[in-house]
Design an enzyme around this catalytic site. Structure first.
Site, mmCIF file in Angstrom:
data_model
loop_
_atom_site.group_PDB
_atom_site.id
_atom_site.type_symbol
_atom_site.label_atom_id
_atom_site.label_comp_id
_atom_site.label_asym_id
_atom_site.label_seq_id
_atom_site.Cartn_x
_atom_site.Cartn_y
_atom_site.Cartn_z
ATOM 1 C CB SER A 66 -109.451 -34.162 -48.361
ATOM 2 O OG SER A 66 -110.616 -34.943 -48.534
ATOM 3 C CG ASP A 67 -110.789 -33.912 -41.723
ATOM 4 O OD1 ASP A 67 -111.660 -34.805 -41.675
ATOM 5 O OD2 ASP A 67 -110.341 -33.371 -40.702
ATOM 6 C CG PHE A 68 -116.485 -35.668 -43.792
ATOM 7 C CD1 PHE A 68 -116.743 -37.026 -43.734
ATOM 8 C CD2 PHE A 68 -117.493 -34.826 -44.215
ATOM 9 C CE1 PHE A 68 -117.980 -37.540 -44.084
ATOM 10 C CE2 PHE A 68 -118.728 -35.316 -44.572
ATOM 11 C CZ PHE A 68 -118.977 -36.682 -44.512
ATOM 12 C CG ASN A 69 -117.212 -34.011 -48.238
ATOM 13 O OD1 ASN A 69 -116.673 -34.850 -48.948
ATOM 14 N ND2 ASN A 69 -118.475 -34.105 -47.858
ATOM 15 C CB ALA A 70 -111.097 -30.835 -45.871
#
Length: 888
Positions: A261-265
């Site tokens: 995932s992207d940052f906490n996505a």
């Protein structure tokens, strides 16, 4: 030579670029051969077999440990390192050591050279491994749909074919080292504004032909990981979108690595069933929480097994387990050791080569360039507030500590020989606040803080309202935007509000005085989201809004001032708009306020006048202009910030021999274009930006870069293509963007609207000229067992200098199906000496005559007659031919 990590098999050699090191003194894993206890350490086995052997031995706890996104302990008792990732689209973005600041991705794309992209990636991969990482988050291959996009500088332009080829080269280069790429952002991550909630609505054919097409060659290159994006696609978040992740990426494209995932996505444990493998960096959906989700049946253990298998495959297939980085078994991860000087020197050579070959000569009237081409140049006035700064974008892609920086001023001074070089700023440097729209910021020239001098700016007091913390200092201007791109920058750039104030509400109060440079009527403007007021003298000329303040806008007031007279000034601001900080650091409007002005006509500030005087006294004026964009910060418009257009016009009026160097993230408007002789697009050129620009200006290098994006002639022209400014959705927490332009993205949209852009996709001049023969010979060749069409044309260098041309082939509308008027089908590079000619053969892409057939759910070859156009750009066609695609 310093020891280097071992290299995987390469598609092409990069030895000529002096980036390979001798394979001596390698760091060895604790166990290098198989035994009964660790059979997965047998290097003679395939990555798949070794993965299966290890996976069969792992407990649930161990599997969960391997799915920690970055910074986990790994399994040292089993000789398995953790995922240790670091940002690195354009060089390793380390905070604790010096690393090579490579040119931005758009500069790399301007080389149109996949082999050079491989060398570029090799630099990042090598430095990541040496610094203790097992993965590097890059390349950024978000297709440039909109010229306003804040991260287009990281990526590879608007064409799917070019984008995919350059990205593939970078991935291959990175993974020639024992690290794996985390390629980003999959998929349709085309705007930064409200990126965590924006819903992209796109039809299937556009999704496949335009936005997924670049991923095909990248996935074929076997990257270790892919990063899913923040945004939604057709109503589902990318990291939980089963169509994107399971159906297309893993099944159709055959991706064997893991999706991170992207940052906490990550939004739900259900994302795992929809294809996500690794969530983070927060542990809401990983670590002990993921284990509990497995135990209670929310996530199946089979899905965890598959995710773990994919992570282990990435580590085995890229050689990381056999050749782990330094301190791989130390937890938490220690600070990196400084990179060897000789390695950094080798990498600097690559950075300079990419920066130089990525420069695009946009205009060269009267053969103004190169500067040493027979025209006397006894003196050069270098002008521009950022000409002596490190020019880069903001956010996670920024390389914060360049190992060996040359500014553009440095480069010109070193290359100028006996010519006298003077430097004048001409105005204020550019900062994140310059992504905002509104009147040009009131310059520091006319502002005085209490206890300071004219030109210093204004006193300011910031307060973090939820934390009760304050910061007092002097700001050169009232021109503020907070966010990740205002904090993740190099300290030699422009100081911005600390990260403390970027994540929550603030108030600010600027005080001091303004001294009028001329007598007359001034228009002052306050542009903001939130509440702001302006007091000049004893009068509050702009009051706080009484209605809704959640939409970014500008309030204006007129005021008559007298030349030389100082007036007290107070600006007060509060970030109290609804939803201003919703979504966290990655998805918020944040603080936005600017004090702007329009002074009386003919007004010249002290800095601008000094630049005009310097230009008038010199033989040549070189004006360096830039923008500033970055992560979570789309541009509000395409106008050069800080009134740089007026600066260029004033300098050009004072000196007919004016050259403009554009150090921008992408396209900008150029109202002064007809008043200057030369325009050079240098992008964000990395640490070697100065040497590269000077090499082109003085003729040491004959420019060969070609635009990977279109430069529109106006913002109205952009709107006519169906693109709306993302900046306008700031106040909408859940915006929806419909990709109604379909296949017509970039240059294809301008063709569809019969619009002539300022500079076309593929454009780029040379100091020589090339003539194309009208005859085109078609043929075939075999690539990876498949028959591909070739187009051959004779090209002659008619000038006096050796030069390199990028021969481009475009396919016209496909018969029997709606399709763009033309689209890039292939290109080839040729270097010719003066008067030399050569046959140039271009191999067309496998999809050149294909379209995505939604009924068949597959690529389908069109049948019938189609036109091929061969030329120097998408609008500079030199030869055409037709071919008939047979049925069956």
């Amino acid at each position: 030579m310093s020891s280097s990590p071992p290299r995987r098999a390469r598609l092409t050699t990069v030895a000529a670029l002096a980036v390979a090191s001798l394979l001596v003194g390698l760091t060895a894993a604790p166990a290098s051969a198989a035994n009964d206890e660790v059979p997965w350490m047998d290097p003679s086995l395939s990555a798949d077999d070794r993965t299966d052997l290890l996976l069969a031995e792992l407990s649930l706890d161990e599997k969960i440990t391997m799915l920690i996104q970055s910074g986990g302990a790994g399994l040292p008792e089993r000789l398995i390192p953790a995922i240790r990732g670091k940002d690195g689209c354009c060089g390793l973005s380390a905070t604790d050591i010096d690393t090579t600041a490579l040119p931005a991705g758009v500069a790399l794309a301007s080389t149109w050279d996949p082999e050079l992209a491989e060398a570029y990636g090799d630099v990042s991969g090598d430095e990541a491994w040496r610094a203790g990482y097992t993965s590097i988050a890059g390349p950024t291959m978000d297709l440039v749909r909109s010229p306003y996009n804040g991260r287009q500088w990281e990526s590879f332009g608007e064409d799917p074919l070019l984008n995919g080829a350059i990205a593939t080269g970078q991935v291959v280069g990175q993974e020639s080292n024992p690290v794996h790429s985390i390629v980003k952002h999959y998929n349709l991550n085309n705007q930064e504004t409200r990126r965590g909630h924006v819903n992209v609505v796109v039809d299937e054919r556009t999704l496949r032909e335009v936005y997924t097409r670049p991923w095909e060659p990248v996935i074929a290159a076997d990257p270790g990981a892919v990063m899913c994006a923040f945004n939604k696609v057709n109503g589902e978040y990318s990291c939980g979108n089963g169509t994107l992740q399971n159906d297309i990426l893993k099944n159709d494209l055959g991706f064997k690595g893991y999706i991170s995932s992207d940052f906490n996505a990550t939004h739900s444990f259900a994302d795992y069933e929809n294809g996500l493998d690794v969530a983070g960096p927060g542990i809401e959906f990983s670590a002990s929480n993921l284990k509990q989700a497995v135990l209670d049946g929310t996530v199946s253990e089979e899905r965890v097994d598959d995710a773990t298998r994919r992570v282990l495959y990435a580590l085995f297939s890229q050689g990381t387990i056999d050749n782990p980085p330094a301190n791989w078994d130390v937890f938490p991860q220690p600070a990196s050791d400084a990179l060897p000087a000789d390695v950094l020197a080798e990498h600097d050579a690559v950075a300079e080569k990419v920066a130089t070959e990525g420069i695009v000569l946009l205009q060269n009237d009267k053969s103004a360039l190169p500067l040493n081409a027979g025209k006397k140049v006894g003196s050069i006035a270098v002008i521009g507030a950022d000409a002596d700064h490190y020019i880069d974008g903001g956010g996670s892609g920024a390389v914060q500590n360049p190992a060996d920086l040359t500014t553009i001023l440095d480069g010109i001074e070193a290359a100028a020989g006996d010519a006298q070089v003077t430097y004048t700023a001409g105005g204020d440097p550019v900062s994140l606040g310059d992504t905002l729209t509104g009147l040009a910021p009131v310059p520091s020239d006319v502002l005085t803080p209490s206890g300071g001098e004219l030109g210093d700016g204004l006193n300011v007091s910031y307060t973090a309202t939820t934390m009760g913390m304050t910061l007092d200092r002097v700001d050169s201007q009232v021109n503020l935007r907070t966010g990740i791109s205002g904090t993740m920058i190099n300290t030699s750039q422009v100081e911005n509000v600390p990260a403390l104030f970027a994540v929550g509400p603030i108030t600010a109060r600027w005080t001091g005085s303004i001294t009028a440079p001329t007598t007359g009527e001034y228009t002052f403007g306050l542009s903001q989201i939130g509440q702001a007021s302006l007091t000049i003298g004893d009068t509050q000329v702009i009051s706080p809004a009484t209605g809704d303040n959640d939409v970014y806008g500008t309030d204006q007031a007129k005021l008559s001032l007298k030349a030389g007279q100082s007036y007290p000034v107070v600006v007060e601001y509060a970030t109290d708009a609804p939803n201003q900080f919703d979504g966290g650091l990655n998805d918020q409007a944040g603080a936005m306020v600017r004090l702007g002005w329009t002074p009386p006509k003919g007004t010249t500030t002290a800095s601008q006048q000094a630049a005009v005087d310097a230009a008038a006294a010199a033989d040549v004026a070189v004006v360096v202009v830039r923008d500033y964009t970055g992560e979570a910060a789309d541009r509000g418009d395409l106008t050069l910030p800080q009134n740089q257009d007026a600066l260029v016009s004033a300098v050009a009026k004072a000196n007919k021999r004016t050259i403009v160097v554009l150090a921008t993230s992408g396209a900008v408007l150029m109202p002064w274009l007809n008043d200057v002789e030369g325009v050079v697009q240098a992008w964000y050129g990395g640490q070697a930006q100065g040497d590269a620009v000077a090499s082109v200006l003085f003729g040491e290098t004959n420019p060969s870069g070609k635009l990977p994006i279109t430069f529109p002639a106006s913002e109205a022209q952009v709107a006519d293509t169906g693109i709306t400014n993302e900046f306008d959705t700031l106040a909408v927490v859940e915006p929806e963007v419909r990709y109604d332009e379909g296949l017509n993205v970039g240059y294809k949209a301008y063709l569809a609207n019969d619009a002539a852009p300022l500079f076309s996709f593929g454009h780029g001049l040379s100091y020589t000229s090339f003539k194309y023969d009208k005859k085109v010979t078609l043929g075939t060749t075999t690539v990876d067992g498949e028959t591909r069409t070739t187009a051959t044309v004779t090209v002659r260098n008619q000038g006096k200098l050796t030069g390199t041309e990028k021969v481009q082939v475009y396919v016209g509308s496909l018969p029997g199906v709606s399709s763009p008027e033309k689209q890039l089908a292939g290109w080839a590079s040729v270097t010719l000496d003066s008067k030399q000619s050569a046959e140039v053969t271009v191999v067309l892409d496998e999809h050149a005559f294909q379209y995505w057939n939604t009924e068949a759910d597959a690529w389908t070859t069109a049948t019938g007659s189609v036109t091929l156009e061969i030329g120097s750009s998408s609008s500079d066609i030199r030869a055409t031919t037709k071919t008939v695609i047979p049925a069956g």
